[in-house]
Scaffold this motif. Structure first.
Motif, mmCIF file in Angstrom:
data_model
loop_
_atom_site.group_PDB
_atom_site.id
_atom_site.type_symbol
_atom_site.label_atom_id
_atom_site.label_comp_id
_atom_site.label_asym_id
_atom_site.label_seq_id
_atom_site.Cartn_x
_atom_site.Cartn_y
_atom_site.Cartn_z
ATOM 1 N N ARG A 1 0.832 -1.016 0.263
ATOM 2 C CA ARG A 1 0.099 -0.007 -0.084
ATOM 3 C C ARG A 1 0.848 1.293 0.156
ATOM 4 N N SER A 2 2.047 1.205 -0.483
ATOM 5 C CA SER A 2 3.226 2.381 -0.456
ATOM 6 C C SER A 2 2.748 2.999 -1.882
ATOM 7 N N PRO A 3 3.350 4.137 -2.146
ATOM 8 C CA PRO A 3 3.184 4.882 -3.393
ATOM 9 C C PRO A 3 4.191 3.793 -4.360
ATOM 10 N N ALA A 4 5.112 3.372 -3.903
ATOM 11 C CA ALA A 4 5.709 2.683 -5.051
ATOM 12 C C ALA A 4 5.119 1.246 -5.442
ATOM 13 N N ALA A 5 4.309 0.726 -4.546
ATOM 14 C CA ALA A 5 3.384 -0.433 -4.856
ATOM 15 C C ALA A 5 2.242 -0.032 -5.831
ATOM 16 N N TYR A 6 1.709 1.158 -5.602
ATOM 17 C CA TYR A 6 0.769 1.648 -6.431
ATOM 18 C C TYR A 6 1.250 1.950 -7.783
ATOM 19 N N THR A 7 2.421 2.615 -7.867
ATOM 20 C CA THR A 7 3.183 2.700 -9.064
ATOM 21 C C THR A 7 3.338 1.445 -9.891
ATOM 22 N N GLY A 8 3.486 0.412 -9.309
ATOM 23 C CA GLY A 8 3.669 -0.978 -10.067
ATOM 24 C C GLY A 8 4.785 -1.440 -9.739
ATOM 25 N N LEU A 9 5.716 -1.104 -9.026
ATOM 26 C CA LEU A 9 6.840 -1.617 -8.876
ATOM 27 C C LEU A 9 6.734 -3.041 -8.040
ATOM 28 N N GLU A 10 7.402 -4.108 -8.364
ATOM 29 C CA GLU A 10 7.632 -5.282 -7.401
ATOM 30 C C GLU A 10 8.868 -5.551 -6.929
ATOM 31 N N GLN A 11 8.968 -6.214 -5.899
ATOM 32 C CA GLN A 11 10.257 -6.826 -5.292
ATOM 33 C C GLN A 11 10.784 -7.640 -6.556
ATOM 34 N N GLY A 12 12.331 -7.500 -6.604
ATOM 35 C CA GLY A 12 12.809 -8.173 -7.710
ATOM 36 C C GLY A 12 12.923 -7.551 -9.038
ATOM 37 N N ASP A 13 12.100 -6.579 -9.101
ATOM 38 C CA ASP A 13 12.391 -5.913 -10.512
ATOM 39 C C ASP A 13 13.947 -5.285 -10.835
ATOM 40 N N ILE A 14 14.092 -5.251 -12.053
ATOM 41 C CA ILE A 14 15.471 -4.636 -12.308
ATOM 42 C C ILE A 14 15.134 -3.436 -13.273
ATOM 43 N N ILE A 15 15.715 -2.170 -12.677
ATOM 44 C CA ILE A 15 15.382 -1.047 -13.375
ATOM 45 C C ILE A 15 16.805 -0.843 -14.142
ATOM 46 N N VAL A 16 16.679 -0.806 -15.658
ATOM 47 C CA VAL A 16 17.738 -0.779 -16.651
ATOM 48 C C VAL A 16 17.863 0.334 -17.229
ATOM 49 N N GLY A 17 16.769 1.419 -17.359
ATOM 50 C CA GLY A 17 16.745 2.683 -18.042
ATOM 51 C C GLY A 17 15.539 3.717 -17.293
ATOM 52 N N VAL A 18 15.719 4.790 -17.659
ATOM 53 C CA VAL A 18 14.989 5.918 -17.221
ATOM 54 C C VAL A 18 14.927 6.693 -18.279
ATOM 55 N N ASN A 19 13.679 7.037 -19.039
ATOM 56 C CA ASN A 19 13.518 8.037 -20.084
ATOM 57 C C ASN A 19 14.380 7.781 -21.203
ATOM 58 N N ARG A 20 14.571 6.278 -21.474
ATOM 59 C CA ARG A 20 15.707 5.839 -22.617
ATOM 60 C C ARG A 20 17.084 6.215 -22.380
ATOM 61 N N GLN A 21 17.438 6.614 -21.026
ATOM 62 C CA GLN A 21 18.647 6.577 -20.742
ATOM 63 C C GLN A 21 19.108 5.375 -19.944
ATOM 64 N N ARG A 22 20.074 4.808 -20.369
ATOM 65 C CA ARG A 22 20.645 3.713 -19.500
ATOM 66 C C ARG A 22 21.153 3.854 -18.143
ATOM 67 N N VAL A 23 20.670 3.061 -17.255
ATOM 68 C CA VAL A 23 21.144 3.298 -15.698
ATOM 69 C C VAL A 23 21.547 2.108 -15.286
ATOM 70 N N LYS A 24 22.896 2.030 -14.564
ATOM 71 C CA LYS A 24 23.626 0.956 -14.037
ATOM 72 C C LYS A 24 23.601 0.981 -12.361
ATOM 73 N N THR A 25 23.518 2.255 -11.739
ATOM 74 C CA THR A 25 23.740 2.298 -10.320
ATOM 75 C C THR A 25 22.626 3.010 -9.950
ATOM 76 N N VAL A 26 22.459 3.099 -8.514
ATOM 77 C CA VAL A 26 21.349 4.099 -7.932
ATOM 78 C C VAL A 26 21.695 5.838 -8.050
ATOM 79 N N LYS A 27 23.205 5.700 -8.251
ATOM 80 C CA LYS A 27 23.614 7.124 -8.467
ATOM 81 C C LYS A 27 23.231 7.621 -9.887
ATOM 82 N N ASP A 28 23.322 6.713 -10.847
ATOM 83 C CA ASP A 28 22.813 7.307 -11.775
ATOM 84 C C ASP A 28 21.238 7.611 -12.148
ATOM 85 N N LEU A 29 20.634 6.838 -11.285
ATOM 86 C CA LEU A 29 19.319 7.014 -11.172
ATOM 87 C C LEU A 29 19.012 8.574 -10.668
#
Length: 451
Positions: A394-422
């Motif tokens: 019931r958190s904002p992240a859950a309502y956004t659709g994120l799930e445990q185990g997801d791997i974020i590989v890009g944001v706005n068509r930009q490749r991200v490898k680390t949290v600092k990139d994000l």
């Protein structure tokens, strides 16, 4: 059946006539009173340690209601729709500690179960308590209160070789305890997208639904793996089955018993598989090993002197076949474990000792610090991108659709490898911009839009 035995023996003996054969003609393998080769004596000792598991529970699924539809229900409309679906299931398990009643199985066998029953080969049935689990490896530890249990002996799975004989024991399709045999077909299988941490033993011993959590043993009756997954049409067996190595299971069980949870070991490197072309470019003759492309600052690897461009070839004296194998072994060794890593750097062999940090040290950021709509999620750097390690209900992240185990590989068509990139991309985006997160979920690539 006796005449058939005589005819077969006569055919094998060539010119001998039926009249001159002894009254009790013997088949090969029973010559001069020798017993036929059989796995039965070993199995008689081992099968009491393999159990059947029955589970029941309610699966709760939540689906976010789009804002456009919530408008019709007024200001107090729920943000999500909840559905409950009862389920029943079955699987297998292995008694690893008779004194304490510990039973190991796959996490997916007992996940979300409200009722767990363990049935022994002698007909007794006991209610089981779930002590702990590791979803990333798919291991769960149960406990039953019972006397007269038989525990299985455990082998060293690092000593396995391709071609070793293997026997699978479990409860396929609810038929009851069943034994199949084969060989170890391959070792160190990863990148199958079955689990998050993979270092599987592959076997052609028949494994089917219901075998999950059962035993894979050698010819001495020692446990070498926990049967977990198969590849086959419609879930049927085609001779490609996978088991979690017993050494990984032992490490995880020890952490669960000692701490009540798994405390993941963390090395602090990013990298990938060592291809033939990459090995050649790095002046390395072998095609096996784990290539290090980046060492995270102040990590265990950094403190041990590991550098980008190194090739990890051994862990505690055992050869490393792939980056996936290294990742799985390190993660299951546990926080505070000391390991010796064999490296190749610029053609020279080196050995370094690393003290693994804990997973909590690897967490780079919480979602709240990154973006209001990511509140409730936790992230850490992963070899494939940015891993979502936790999403609160019931958190904002859950309502956004994120799930445990997801791997974020890009944001706005930009490749991200680390949290600092994000963080950099989110900072430059401001508060009002739309974010499109490219997510890898299992074998699926998808986009989540944050407004």
């Amino acid at each position: 059946m006796k005449p058939l035995s005589i005819l077969v023996s006569a055919a094998l003996l060539g010119s001998a006539s039926l009249a001159t054969l002894p009254a009790q003609a013997a088949l090969p393998g029973n010559v001069a009173g020798q017993e036929m080769p059989s796995l039965a004596p070993m199995l008689e000792q081992v099968t009491p340690a393999v159990v059947s598991i029955n589970v029941a529970g309610t699966h709760v699924s939540r689906q976010r209601i789009p804002d456009a539809f919530r408008f019709f229900f007024g200001p107090n409309a729920p943000q999500e729709q909840t559905r409950e679906q009862p389920f029943e299931g079955l699987g297998s398990g292995v008694i690893i500690d008779a004194k304490n009643g510990y039973v190991v199985t796959n996490n997916h066998v007992v996940d979300e179960a409200d009722k767990i029953e363990v049935s022994l080969t002698d007909g007794r049935t006991f209610k089981a308590k779930k002590i702990g689990a590791d979803k990333d490896v798919d291991i769960a530890l149960l406990q039953i209160e019972a006397d007269g249990l038989t525990q299985i002996q455990q082998a060293d799975s690092d000593e396995l070789r391709v071609g070793d004989f293997a026997v699978a024991i479990g409860n396929p399709l609810g038929l009851g305890q069943t034994v199949t045999s084969g060989i170890v077909s391959a070792l160190g299988r990863s990148d199958l997208q079955v689990e998050n941490l993979e270092n599987f033993i592959q076997t052609d011993a028949a494994i089917n639904r219901g075998n999950s959590g059962g035993a894979l043993v050698n010819l001495r009756g020692e446990l070498i793996g926990i049967n977990t997954a198969i590849i086959g049409p419609n879930g049927g067996n085609i001779g490609i089955g996978f088991a979690i190595p017993v050494n990984m299971m032992k490490n995880l069980v020890k952490q669960i018993v000692d701490h009540g949870e798994v405390r993941r070991g963390y090395l602090g490197i990013m990298g990938g598989e060592l291809t033939h072309e990459l090995a050649k470019a790095m002046g390395y003759k072998s095609g096996q090993g784990a290539f290090v492309s980046q060492v995270l600052e102040d990590s265990a690897a950094d403190k041990a002197g590991i550098k980008a461009g190194d090739i990890v070839t051994h862990i505690d004296g055992k050869a490393v076949k792939s980056f996936g194998e290294l990742r799985a072994k390190v993660a299951t060794l546990g926080e505070g474990a000391k390991v010796k890593l064999g490296l190749v750097r610029d053609g020279d062999e080196k050995t370094v000792t690393v003290t693994l940090t804990g997973q909590s040290d690897a967490k780079e950021a919480a979602g709240e610090a990154l973006h209001p709509r990511l509140d409730g999620a936790e992230f850490e750097n992963d070899s494939k991108g940015i891993k979502v390690t936790k999403v609160a209900e019931r958190s904002p992240a859950a309502y956004t659709g994120l799930e445990q185990g997801d791997i974020i590989v890009g944001v706005n068509r930009q490749r991200v490898k680390t949290v600092k990139d994000l963080e950099k991309i989110l900072d430059s985006n401001g508060d009002g911009g739309v974010l499109a997160l490219n997510i890898i979920r299992g074998r699926t690539s998808l986009y989540l839009v944050i407004r």
